[in-house]
Design an enzyme around this catalytic site. Structure first.
Site, mmCIF file in Angstrom:
data_model
loop_
_atom_site.group_PDB
_atom_site.id
_atom_site.type_symbol
_atom_site.label_atom_id
_atom_site.label_comp_id
_atom_site.label_asym_id
_atom_site.label_seq_id
_atom_site.Cartn_x
_atom_site.Cartn_y
_atom_site.Cartn_z
ATOM 1 N N GLY A 40 0.831 -1.199 0.000
ATOM 2 C CA GLY A 40 0.000 0.000 0.000
ATOM 3 C C GLY A 40 0.859 1.240 0.000
ATOM 4 O O GLY A 40 2.021 1.193 -0.406
ATOM 5 N N ASN A 41 0.294 2.346 0.421
ATOM 6 C CA ASN A 41 1.066 3.587 0.512
ATOM 7 C C ASN A 41 0.470 4.449 1.625
ATOM 8 O O ASN A 41 -0.514 4.077 2.245
ATOM 9 C CB ASN A 41 1.094 4.312 -0.838
ATOM 10 N N PHE A 42 1.093 5.606 1.867
ATOM 11 C CA PHE A 42 0.742 6.425 3.029
ATOM 12 C C PHE A 42 -0.454 7.354 2.812
ATOM 13 O O PHE A 42 -0.746 8.179 3.667
ATOM 14 C CB PHE A 42 1.952 7.265 3.456
ATOM 15 N N ALA A 108 -4.451 7.357 -4.538
ATOM 16 C CA ALA A 108 -3.066 6.925 -4.749
ATOM 17 C C ALA A 108 -3.119 5.417 -4.994
ATOM 18 O O ALA A 108 -2.963 4.614 -4.069
ATOM 19 C CB ALA A 108 -2.216 7.253 -3.536
#
Ligand code: CTP
Length: 233
Positions: A40-42, A108
Site C-alpha cells: 500500500g502507501n501512506f 493513490a
C-alpha cells in the site's frame, strides 16, 4: 452533521455544481500478499474526501470511491463506495462513469499487485523470501480517459518528488498520456504538501493554463480545484 450539510448546500453561497454528477476517487489501495499483509502507501484520503464534501456542498451528486481510510463518510449528497484493491476501484468507477459529468482521480492507486495471493499467513520459518512477483494494476484514470465523451471532464493528480521543473513536465506528460483535461500537481518537496497532512500546495495544470496556489488547508485546496473545474465547464 448530515442535516447541517444539507442545509449548507441548500442555502449555500454557490450551487455551481447543481445537477452535476461528480465521481471522486480517494485514498490508497491495499493489494493483498496474504491474509495479514498488503502492498500500500501512506495516502490517508483527506484530499479526495475534501473534494467530495465540497462538490456536494456546491450541489453536486457525488460518488466517492474510497480505498481503505479511517475517515467517516462525508455528509450530504455523497454516496461513499468502499473498496480495497485497484481492480475493485476500477470496477466501481466504470459502473458510474458513463453518467458522470466530472471525475476527479485523487486516489493513490498502487501501481503493482502481488501476482499470487497466499491464502495462509506466510510464516517466518524461512531465512529469506526470494521475491514477491508483482503484476501491473490497471490505470483507472487512463481507462476512463480512453472512453471519455465530449462534455465529460476528467481531472487527475500527480504526486511528484523531484524538482519543480521536472515535476511540471511529468504532470504534463501524465495529462497527455491519460487523456485528462486537468491535472493537480503536488510535490513532496513542498513542506506541508502531500500525504497525511491537513494542508496541501498545488498547481492546477490544463492544456492552456497553469495556476499555482499557496499552501492552504485541504478544504480550501478542494475549493480552488473545484473553482478551476467550474470555470471550464
Ligand atoms: N492513477 C490511476 N490508476 C493507477 C495509477 C494512477 O487512476 N493505477 C491516477 C491517480 O489517481 C492520479 C494519476 O493517475 O490521478 C497520476 O497518478 P501517479 O501515481 O502520479 O502516476 P502514475 O501513472 O502512477 O505514474 P508514476 O507512478 O510513474 O509517477
Amino acid at each position: 452533521e448530515k442535516i447541517a450539510a444539507v442545509l449548507d448546500a441548500f442555502f449555500g453561497r454557490q450551487l455551481s455544481l447543481k445537477g452535476k454528477k461528480v465521481l471522486v476517487t480517494a485514498g490508497p489501495t491495499y493489494e493483498r500478499i496474504d491474509p495479514v499483509r498488503f502492498i500500500g502507501n501512506f495516502s490517508t484520503g483527506k484530499m479526495g474526501y475534501a473534494i467530495a464534501a465540497e462538490a456536494a456542498r456546491r450541489g453536486a451528486d457525488v460518488t466517492l470511491v474510497s480505498g481503505p481510510t479511517d475517515l467517516p463518510d462525508p455528509a450530504g449528497s455523497v454516496n461513499t463506495v468502499r473498496v480495497e484493491i485497484a481492480r475493485q476501484m476500477l470496477a466501481a468507477c466504470e459502473s458510474v462513469f458513463a453518467q458522470t459529468d466530472i471525475a476527479v482521480m485523487s486516489a493513490a492507486v498502487a501501481d503493482y499487485a502481488p501476482k499470487h495471493f497466499v491464502d495462509r499467513k506466510i510464516k517466518r520459518e524461512h531465512d529469506s523470501v526470494d521475491s514477491i512477483e508483482l503484476v501491473k494494476n490497471p490505470d483507472i484514470a487512463a481507462t476512463l480517459g480512453a472512453c471519455k465523451r465530449a462534455g465529460q471532464l476528467l481531472v487527475g493528480f500527480a504526486l511528484e518528488t523531484g524538482a519543480t521543473a521536472d515535476a511540471e513536465a511529468n504532470a504534463r506528460e501524465k495529462l497527455d498520456r491519460k487523456n485528462l483535461d486537468m491535472i493537480v500537481l503536488n510535490t513532496l518537496a513542498d513542506k506541508g504538501a502531500g500525504f497525511g497532512t491537513d494542508t496541501n500546495k498545488v498547481t492546477v495544470i490544463g492544456r492552456d493554463f497553469a495556476e499555482a496556489f499557496q499552501l492552504k488547508s485541504k478544504a480550501e485546496v478542494a475549493s480552488d480545484i473545484l473553482d478551476c473545474i467550474t470555470d471550464r465547464l
